[in-house]
Write an enzyme that holds these catalytic residues in place. Structure first.
Site, short mmCIF file in Angstrom:
data_model
loop_
_atom_site.label_atom_id
_atom_site.label_comp_id
_atom_site.label_asym_id
_atom_site.label_seq_id
_atom_site.Cartn_x
_atom_site.Cartn_y
_atom_site.Cartn_z
N GLU A 57 1.27 2.95 -1.94
CA GLU A 57 1.93 1.89 -2.34
C GLU A 57 2.34 0.48 -1.75
O GLU A 57 2.68 1.10 -0.67
CB GLU A 57 3.47 2.26 -3.28
CG GLU A 57 4.20 1.41 -3.74
CD GLU A 57 5.24 1.78 -4.73
OE1 GLU A 57 5.29 3.15 -5.23
OE2 GLU A 57 6.11 1.05 -5.28
N ASP A 117 3.23 -5.49 6.96
CA ASP A 117 2.48 -6.21 6.00
C ASP A 117 1.36 -5.20 5.96
O ASP A 117 0.90 -4.83 6.57
CB ASP A 117 2.11 -7.68 6.56
CG ASP A 117 1.35 -8.32 5.58
OD1 ASP A 117 0.57 -7.92 4.87
OD2 ASP A 117 1.67 -9.61 5.35
N ASP A 139 5.64 -10.13 -4.91
CA ASP A 139 6.39 -11.43 -4.71
C ASP A 139 5.29 -12.34 -5.49
O ASP A 139 4.13 -12.60 -5.22
CB ASP A 139 6.55 -12.04 -3.37
CG ASP A 139 7.58 -11.26 -2.76
OD1 ASP A 139 8.43 -10.90 -3.32
OD2 ASP A 139 7.46 -10.51 -1.43
N LYS A 143 5.25 -21.28 -7.27
CA LYS A 143 4.80 -22.80 -7.02
C LYS A 143 3.35 -22.84 -6.62
O LYS A 143 2.80 -21.83 -5.91
CB LYS A 143 5.52 -23.16 -6.06
CG LYS A 143 7.02 -23.48 -6.39
CD LYS A 143 7.77 -24.14 -5.48
CE LYS A 143 9.49 -24.21 -5.84
NZ LYS A 143 10.31 -24.13 -4.59
N ASP A 175 5.97 -9.26 -13.85
CA ASP A 175 6.64 -10.20 -15.12
C ASP A 175 6.46 -11.65 -14.99
O ASP A 175 7.12 -12.38 -15.65
CB ASP A 175 8.09 -9.79 -14.96
CG ASP A 175 8.85 -10.41 -13.89
OD1 ASP A 175 8.30 -10.76 -12.79
OD2 ASP A 175 10.09 -10.33 -13.82
N THR A 213 10.97 0.07 -11.62
CA THR A 213 11.36 -0.16 -10.22
C THR A 213 12.69 -0.94 -10.38
O THR A 213 13.18 -1.50 -11.34
CB THR A 213 10.41 -1.00 -9.50
OG1 THR A 213 10.25 -2.20 -10.16
CG2 THR A 213 8.98 -0.31 -9.76
N ARG A 214 13.21 -0.78 -9.11
CA ARG A 214 14.42 -1.73 -9.10
C ARG A 214 14.20 -3.25 -9.56
O ARG A 214 15.23 -3.77 -10.14
CB ARG A 214 14.86 -1.70 -7.46
CG ARG A 214 16.30 -2.17 -7.14
CD ARG A 214 16.85 -2.19 -5.96
NE ARG A 214 17.23 -0.86 -5.71
CZ ARG A 214 17.93 -0.47 -4.79
NH1 ARG A 214 18.40 -1.32 -3.82
NH2 ARG A 214 18.09 0.72 -4.39
N GLU A 216 12.40 -4.47 -11.59
CA GLU A 216 12.08 -4.42 -13.06
C GLU A 216 13.40 -4.17 -13.78
O GLU A 216 13.43 -4.79 -14.64
CB GLU A 216 11.03 -3.24 -13.34
CG GLU A 216 10.51 -3.04 -14.67
CD GLU A 216 9.31 -1.83 -14.92
OE1 GLU A 216 9.10 -1.36 -13.65
OE2 GLU A 216 9.18 -1.68 -15.86
C1 LIG Z 1 9.54 -8.45 -5.73
S1 LIG Z 1 9.75 -7.06 -4.54
C2 LIG Z 1 9.21 -5.65 -5.49
C3 LIG Z 1 9.54 -4.57 -4.94
C4 LIG Z 1 9.47 -3.24 -5.88
N1 LIG Z 1 7.88 -3.13 -5.90
C5 LIG Z 1 10.04 -3.32 -7.19
O1 LIG Z 1 9.35 -3.39 -7.89
O2 LIG Z 1 11.41 -2.99 -6.95
C6 LIG Z 1 8.18 -7.36 -3.47
C7 LIG Z 1 8.17 -6.53 -2.32
O3 LIG Z 1 6.86 -6.55 -1.70
C8 LIG Z 1 7.16 -6.62 -0.18
N2 LIG Z 1 5.90 -7.44 0.30
C9 LIG Z 1 5.52 -8.60 -0.06
N3 LIG Z 1 4.56 -8.86 0.71
C10 LIG Z 1 4.21 -7.53 1.18
C11 LIG Z 1 2.80 -7.47 2.00
N4 LIG Z 1 1.90 -8.13 2.46
N5 LIG Z 1 2.64 -5.95 2.42
C12 LIG Z 1 3.83 -5.05 2.10
N6 LIG Z 1 4.84 -5.30 1.22
C13 LIG Z 1 4.89 -6.60 0.98
C14 LIG Z 1 8.43 -7.46 -0.32
O4 LIG Z 1 8.92 -7.20 0.99
C15 LIG Z 1 9.17 -6.85 -1.52
O5 LIG Z 1 9.95 -5.71 -1.02
#
Ligand SMILES: C[S@@+](CC[C@H](N)C(=O)[O-])C[C@H]1O[C@@H](n2cnc3c(N)ncnc32)[C@H](O)[C@@H]1O
Length: 233
Positions: A57, A117, A139, A143, A175, A213-214, A216
């Site tokens: 994941e 990352d 994320d 933009k 979303d 997920t949180r 969501e």
């Molecule tokens: C919008 S949050 C969603 C988190 C979780 N999946 C949820 O749905 O609640 C996006 C997550 O992806 C992580 N993230 C962003 N770029 C990433 C990357 N290149 N590798 C690993 N995680 C990453 C961020 O730190 C963040 O916790």
């Protein structure tokens, strides 16, 4: 916590200061849960109990979905990749809860963490070593000038194609309509993947074995997510 030469992470690595107990837990447990620098050619050997497959994941946030999957699939080893230390702390708290006498032991031995990352992990994973990949609410960088920061790109899709075993599932949820279209366009034109949807119910409904997920649950955008399932050919 190595950063590959071409990888620049644009998200947050840290939120509020961790409470002392949580910080202590991270300091003590992360060295044991973190993936070793040299990965074995058979990733299943990373886990203390026998597992038949390894699922990944990326961006697990606070880890609720990952823990849910680990509890539901005790014969699978899970790797979670996430650079956000507060989320990593929450996952570690869930994984180690039995040690604190707070829960049952299910899942504890079948979770390993890449606390950085994901793009610094992907090149280190062996070919065809992952049986399922989850990218849930990445994320959106909506933009136009930020689109190139999105996790889904031609480069990461090539890596996904390399690390996923034939027949493996790649699950993506978002979303953000723009990101959904972006992902559909790129994955469906990639020769290694097919989109499995036969009708709208296949992408409008969350996977039956998944939990919200949180992110969501917060439903910041108010839009209904799309749940895309791709198969590695
Ligand atoms: C919008 S949050 C969603 C988190 C979780 N999946 C949820 O749905 O609640 C996006 C997550 O992806 C992580 N993230 C962003 N770029 C990433 C990357 N290149 N590798 C690993 N995680 C990453 C961020 O730190 C963040 O916790």
């Amino acid at each position: 916590m190595s950063q590959g030469p071409d990888v620049r992470f644009y998200g947050r690595r840290k939120g509020h200061e961790l409470k002392p107990a949580r910080q202590r837990l991270v300091t003590e447990a992360l060295p044991f849960l973190r993936l070793p620098e040299a990965l074995p050619s058979d990733l299943r050997t990373l886990f203390a109990r026998p597992v038949r497959d390894v699922w990944l994941e990326i961006g697990f946030g606070a880890g609720e979905h990952l823990i849910h999957q680990a509890r539901a699939h005790l014969d699978i080893g899970f790797i979670g990749a996430e650079p956000y230390i507060n989320g990593i702390g929450a996952l570690i708290a869930a994984v180690t809860a039995p040690l604190n006498g707070e829960g049952n032991a299910r899942g504890i031995e079948t979770v390993r963490i890449h606390d950085d990352d994901a793009r610094t992990l992907l090149p280190r994973l062996p070919d065809a070593s992952i049986g399922r990949l989850f990218v849930l609410f990445p994320d959106p960088w909506h933009k136009a000038r930020h689109n190139k920061r999105r996790l889904i790109s031609a480069e990461t899709l090539d890596e996904f194609a390399r690390i996923l075993a034939p027949g493996a599932e790649f699950r993506f949820a978002s979303d953000d309509d723009g990101y959904v279209r972006w992902t559909l366009a790129r994955v469906t034109r990639h020769p290694a993947f097919v989109w499995t949807a036969k009708g709208p119910s296949d992408w409008r409904n969350r996977w039956e074995d998944a939990i919200a997920t949180r992110y969501e649950v917060k439903n910041i955008t108010g839009r209904k997510p799309a749940y895309l399932t791709f198969r590695r050919l």
